[in-house]
Design a protein around this motif. Structure first.
Motif, PDB file in Angstrom:
ATOM      1  N   ASP A 177     -44.825 -63.595  19.088  1.00  0.00           N
ATOM      2  CA  ASP A 177     -45.548 -64.845  18.899  1.00  0.00           C
ATOM      3  C   ASP A 177     -44.562 -65.974  18.596  1.00  0.00           C
ATOM      4  O   ASP A 177     -43.337 -65.799  18.693  1.00  0.00           O
ATOM      5  N   CYS A 192     -46.616 -59.197  18.507  1.00  0.00           N
ATOM      6  CA  CYS A 192     -48.073 -59.353  18.505  1.00  0.00           C
ATOM      7  C   CYS A 192     -48.750 -58.401  19.475  1.00  0.00           C
ATOM      8  O   CYS A 192     -49.938 -58.123  19.362  1.00  0.00           O
ATOM      9  N   CYS A 205     -50.311 -63.142  23.467  1.00  0.00           N
ATOM     10  CA  CYS A 205     -50.627 -62.449  22.217  1.00  0.00           C
ATOM     11  C   CYS A 205     -52.128 -62.266  22.027  1.00  0.00           C
ATOM     12  O   CYS A 205     -52.596 -61.195  21.636  1.00  0.00           O
ATOM     13  N   ASN A 208     -55.926 -63.896  20.308  1.00  0.00           N
ATOM     14  CA  ASN A 208     -56.390 -64.156  18.951  1.00  0.00           C
ATOM     15  C   ASN A 208     -57.892 -63.897  18.882  1.00  0.00           C
ATOM     16  O   ASN A 208     -58.442 -63.214  19.765  1.00  0.00           O
ATOM     17  N   ASP A 209     -58.569 -64.442  17.878  1.00  0.00           N
ATOM     18  CA  ASP A 209     -60.000 -64.179  17.705  1.00  0.00           C
ATOM     19  C   ASP A 209     -60.842 -64.733  18.851  1.00  0.00           C
ATOM     20  O   ASP A 209     -61.935 -64.230  19.122  1.00  0.00           O
ATOM     21  N   PHE A 232     -53.033 -57.066  19.331  1.00  0.00           N
ATOM     22  CA  PHE A 232     -53.350 -57.807  18.101  1.00  0.00           C
ATOM     23  C   PHE A 232     -52.637 -57.191  16.884  1.00  0.00           C
ATOM     24  O   PHE A 232     -53.248 -56.893  15.863  1.00  0.00           O
ATOM     25  N   GLN A 257     -50.793 -56.808  13.583  1.00  0.00           N
ATOM     26  CA  GLN A 257     -50.891 -57.611  12.368  1.00  0.00           C
ATOM     27  C   GLN A 257     -49.530 -57.734  11.684  1.00  0.00           C
ATOM     28  O   GLN A 257     -48.828 -56.733  11.492  1.00  0.00           O
TER      29      GLN A 257
END
Length: 274
Positions: free
Chosen positions: A14, A20, A58, A60-61, A156, A158
């Motif tokens: 990222d 990521c 990467c 994301n939500d 994803f 963390q």
């Protein structure tokens, strides 16, 4: 047969240079294509030693993650991942092969890139878990069979740290198969021991394989039947014969309008596709 193929390892970073999206896997493609003489040929497309991963994202939500690789003469492959609050999973696999690659597609009638899109059947994986599948998996569509094995992937990721806990695919689940399956490790051992008897001992003849009955259904109707005994003749350093035991072998596959595929899996390391 045994094919040489390169492993692919992609580590997507990222903006803060933290991992990521991570994946390491092996794959090859079996492709049926039309020639200028209007007949059809089968070819195998393997990964080259030089693979790029331009366009990987990467995610994301609100945006899907994308793992994309490019290899050879204009070939590319990608998979996108979506997530919920607790899980992630593969969504669609997109594969583009270029028939202008004359080394792989000599005398191809249709020239240029051809794109195949298939739905990924990967089950949801808990966030922070790594998805692992050592066994072979197939995806078939439009005269293309995509073959994957030794897969490790986590989307994803963390805090830039790959998870320690694994989520295994169904094929890796232990079964009640024989306690010494024909893996690469013990095949090598067998070839150097059982096939090198003392000079005064005659080699033990290999018995004929037991006959198995395998079938596939399409809805309520049987669409494929096979009654066959199978024996593998592995000829690498030294010859080795392996009989496929129908009592510990399961049948899977699919019947289509113009093709049918029968997959026989002993639940460990041997998978044969017709």
């Amino acid at each position: 047969g045994f094919f040489q193929s390169y492993a692919v390892e992609v580590d997507v970073k990222d903006a803060s240079n933290a991992t990521c999206l991570y994946a390491k896997w092996m794959m090859r493609f079996l492709i049926k294509y039309e020639t200028n003489s209007s007949d059809y040929k089968n070819t195998t497309l393997n990964l080259s030693s030089s693979v790029t991963h331009n366009g990987s994202v990467c995610g994301n939500d609100t945006q899907a993650a994308l793992l994309a690789v490019q290899f050879g003469e204009g070939h590319s492959w990608s998979i996108n991942f979506t997530k919920t609050n607790e899980t992630y999973q593969g969504d669609f696999i997109t594969f583009t092969y270029n028939t202008n690659d004359t080394a792989v597609f000599p005398d191809a009638k249709r020239k240029g890139p051809i794109t195949i899109v298939v739905k990924d059947t990967m089950r949801p994986v808990q966030l922070n878990n790594v998805f692992v599948c050592h066994n072979t998996d197939f995806f078939e569509a439009e005269n293309v069979t995509q073959i994957f094995w030794n897969v490790t992937v986590q989307a994803f990721v963390q805090n830039g740290t790959i998870g320690k806990k694994e989520s295994r695919c169904r094929a890796d689940t232990p079964t009640s198969a024989p306690s010494v399956p024909p893996t690469i490790a013990n095949v090598t051992t067998a070839s150097t021991t059982t096939l090198s008897p003392a000079p005064t001992t005659a080699p033990k003849p290999v018995e004929n394989p037991d006959t198995g009955n395998y079938s596939l259904k399409s809805g309520n109707k049987t669409c494929l039947l096979a009654t066959v005994g199978l024996q593998l003749n592995v000829s690498q350093d030294k010859p080795l014969l392996i009989n496929i035991n129908p009592k510990t072998t399961s049948a899977d596959g699919a019947c289509g309008n113009t093709t049918a595929t029968l997959k026989l899996n002993d639940g460990n390391s041997t998978l044969i596709g017709f």
